[in-house]
Scaffold this active site. Structure first.
Site, mmCIF file in Angstrom:
data_model
loop_
_atom_site.group_PDB
_atom_site.id
_atom_site.type_symbol
_atom_site.label_atom_id
_atom_site.label_comp_id
_atom_site.label_asym_id
_atom_site.label_seq_id
_atom_site.Cartn_x
_atom_site.Cartn_y
_atom_site.Cartn_z
ATOM 1 N N LYS A 1 0.805 -1.228 0.000
ATOM 2 C CA LYS A 1 0.000 0.000 0.000
ATOM 3 C C LYS A 1 0.836 1.275 0.000
ATOM 4 O O LYS A 1 0.354 2.333 -0.365
ATOM 5 C CB LYS A 1 -0.985 0.000 1.163
ATOM 6 C CG LYS A 1 -2.155 -0.943 0.893
ATOM 7 C CD LYS A 1 -3.420 -0.453 1.562
ATOM 8 C CE LYS A 1 -4.608 -1.311 1.182
ATOM 9 N NZ LYS A 1 -4.454 -2.698 1.681
ATOM 10 N N SER B 1 -8.229 1.280 9.136
ATOM 11 C CA SER B 1 -7.726 0.746 10.393
ATOM 12 C C SER B 1 -6.437 -0.009 10.137
ATOM 13 O O SER B 1 -5.807 -0.510 11.040
ATOM 14 C CB SER B 1 -8.760 -0.205 11.001
ATOM 15 O OG SER B 1 -9.068 -1.202 10.062
ATOM 16 N N GLU C 1 -9.733 -13.965 -2.729
ATOM 17 C CA GLU C 1 -10.323 -13.292 -1.570
ATOM 18 C C GLU C 1 -10.717 -14.326 -0.516
ATOM 19 O O GLU C 1 -10.777 -15.519 -0.795
ATOM 20 C CB GLU C 1 -11.511 -12.416 -1.982
ATOM 21 C CG GLU C 1 -12.630 -13.161 -2.653
ATOM 22 C CD GLU C 1 -13.711 -12.232 -3.209
ATOM 23 O OE1 GLU C 1 -13.654 -11.008 -2.989
ATOM 24 O OE2 GLU C 1 -14.622 -12.752 -3.864
ATOM 25 N N GLY D 1 -15.828 -13.727 2.524
ATOM 26 C CA GLY D 1 -16.198 -12.458 1.892
ATOM 27 C C GLY D 1 -15.941 -12.502 0.403
ATOM 28 O O GLY D 1 -15.058 -11.824 -0.094
ATOM 29 N N ASP E 1 -17.396 -11.313 -2.171
ATOM 30 C CA ASP E 1 -18.173 -10.338 -2.958
ATOM 31 C C ASP E 1 -17.568 -10.118 -4.339
ATOM 32 O O ASP E 1 -18.292 -9.895 -5.304
ATOM 33 C CB ASP E 1 -18.262 -9.003 -2.214
ATOM 34 C CG ASP E 1 -16.887 -8.417 -1.964
ATOM 35 O OD1 ASP E 1 -16.163 -8.965 -1.112
ATOM 36 O OD2 ASP E 1 -16.515 -7.427 -2.624
ATOM 37 N N SER F 1 1.187 -9.842 -0.240
ATOM 38 C CA SER F 1 0.812 -8.430 -0.179
ATOM 39 C C SER F 1 1.299 -7.695 1.064
ATOM 40 O O SER F 1 1.462 -6.474 1.023
ATOM 41 C CB SER F 1 -0.706 -8.297 -0.305
ATOM 42 O OG SER F 1 -1.350 -9.129 0.641
HETATM 43 C C1 LIG Z 1 -5.163 -3.711 1.443
HETATM 44 C C2 LIG Z 1 -4.555 -5.046 1.419
HETATM 45 C C3 LIG Z 1 -4.995 -6.036 0.528
HETATM 46 C C4 LIG Z 1 -6.144 -5.829 -0.420
HETATM 47 O O1 LIG Z 1 -5.863 -4.809 -1.360
HETATM 48 P P1 LIG Z 1 -6.997 -4.133 -2.221
HETATM 49 O O2 LIG Z 1 -6.279 -3.130 -3.053
HETATM 50 O O3 LIG Z 1 -7.975 -3.510 -1.267
HETATM 51 O O4 LIG Z 1 -7.637 -5.209 -2.999
HETATM 52 C C5 LIG Z 1 -4.342 -7.254 0.522
HETATM 53 N N1 LIG Z 1 -3.324 -7.512 1.378
HETATM 54 C C6 LIG Z 1 -2.875 -6.589 2.243
HETATM 55 C C7 LIG Z 1 -1.758 -6.938 3.140
HETATM 56 C C8 LIG Z 1 -3.468 -5.316 2.295
HETATM 57 O O5 LIG Z 1 -3.026 -4.411 3.173
#
Ligand SMILES: *Cc1c(COP(=O)(O)O)cnc(C)c1O
Length: 321
Positions: free
Chosen positions: A56, A81, A207, A211, A213, A307
């Site tokens: 992010k 959060s 996902e 959830g 969706d 991620s």
């Molecule tokens: C935010 C996040 C996601 C999901 O990302 P999106 O862009 O909302 O699909 C996945 N893994 C981690 C660690 C995140 O912080």
């Protein structure tokens, strides 16, 4: 409804130039044990080793780096959060932009402290009584702040796409790519990079089972809203895809898969034991889905985006136990 301007791969390229030297070009790791177990060649893009511990930072920094001088002076507001809060707070500090982060009263103390530690002003709201989006919009209107949402924003999507761009630049084209899915910023950015640099790859979003969706949305053709899902994958507890992320996912993603909390725990253990890496539950979604598709991966080259790696130690040990 007016035509939405979707970000393109050119925006991902521009984002990669903007974040160069600021975001880490994270390592790509492999595991011989896993390759033997799956009969495939797997490349992990390790965003758990990104600054502030998740991809992010890429989107947050890219969005703030594009602010006009007036926007920089007035400041940014975000509601989150989790990792988006820290991404905006750190990016704002690096760029000298005042940041206000709206966080729920029950957010982990460590996350509130980390966000404050980056110099952001934290505004606490009651998750059950108040609407955080309304609070964010009110703050934006009252103080002239620019609101940066966690996923449904062209600069955020373009920034998130730089992780997959780096992956393809390092290892070349792939047969399969798996990315975690919450609101779809990461997956839609990954899709832009994949269709440009490895167009024949099969691309999957993953996902939490509780959830799904995104899966429902892809199958029904329009954005499905759900209640906040109960899952250990707290980075993917989103209620719906975005107006920008959904059209890109619909156009460029082959399918959306799901993984159970039990599968995520098993993969957390795998990463800890075999690869000596701390991966948060949401970061395990890609590997969980890939493992379940083993039969189709024989002899293939597979990219998996890890991620993030932000998980409190007490929580981490509880999940591994
Ligand atoms: C935010 C996040 C996601 C999901 O990302 P999106 O862009 O909302 O699909 C996945 N893994 C981690 C660690 C995140 O912080």
């Amino acid at each position: 409804m007016s035509e939405l301007k979707l970000p393109t791969f050119a925006d991902v390229v521009a984002a990669s130039e903007r974040i160069a030297g600021v975001a880490h070009a994270t390592p790509v790791k492999t595991s011989r044990t896993l390759n033997e177990a799956l009969g495939a060649e797997v490349f992990f893009k390790c965003e758990n080793m990104q600054r502030m511990g998740a991809f992010k930072f890429r989107g947050g920094y890219n969005a703030l780096a594009r602010f006009t001088p007036e926007q920089r002076k007035a400041g940014v507001v975000a509601f989150s959060s989790g990792n988006h809060a820290q991404a905006i707070a750190l990016s704002a500090r690096l760029l000298g932009v005042p940041a206000t982060i709206v966080m729920p009263h029950d957010a982990p103390a460590a996350k509130i402290a980390a966000t404050k530690g980056y110099g952001a002003q934290v505004v606490i709201y009651d998750r059950y009584q108040e609407d955080r989006e309304q609070i964010g919009r009110d703050l934006a209107a009252k103080h002239g702040l620019t609101l940066i949402p966690p996923y449904d924003h062209a600069d955020v999507i373009a920034g998130q796409g730089t992780a997959a761009k780096e992956l393809f630049e390092e290892v070349g084209a792939l047969d399969f790519v798996f990315a975690p899915l919450g609101g779809g910023g990461l997956l839609s950015g990954t899709a832009l990079a994949t269709r440009a640099l490895s167009p024949a790859a099969r691309l999957y979003g993953v996902e939490p089972e509780a959830g799904n969706d995104g899966q429902q949305s892809l199958r029904s053709g329009s954005i499905v809203h759900i209640d906040t899902p109960k899952t250990i994958a707290d980075g993917a507890q989103t209620q719906h895809l975005g107006n920008l992320t959904f059209p890109i996912i619909k156009r460029d993603v082959d399918d959306i898969l799901t993984a159970s909390d039990e599968q995520l725990r098993a993969e957390m253990r795998f990463f800890a034991e075999r690869m000596k890496m701390v991966v948060e539950p949401t970061g395990c979604l890609g590997l969980a889905a890939a493992r379940a598709m083993k039969a189709q991966l024989q002899g293939k080259r597979v990219g998996i985006i890890i991620s993030g790696g932000n998980v409190d130690i007490p929580r981490y040990t509880e999940l591994l136990a």
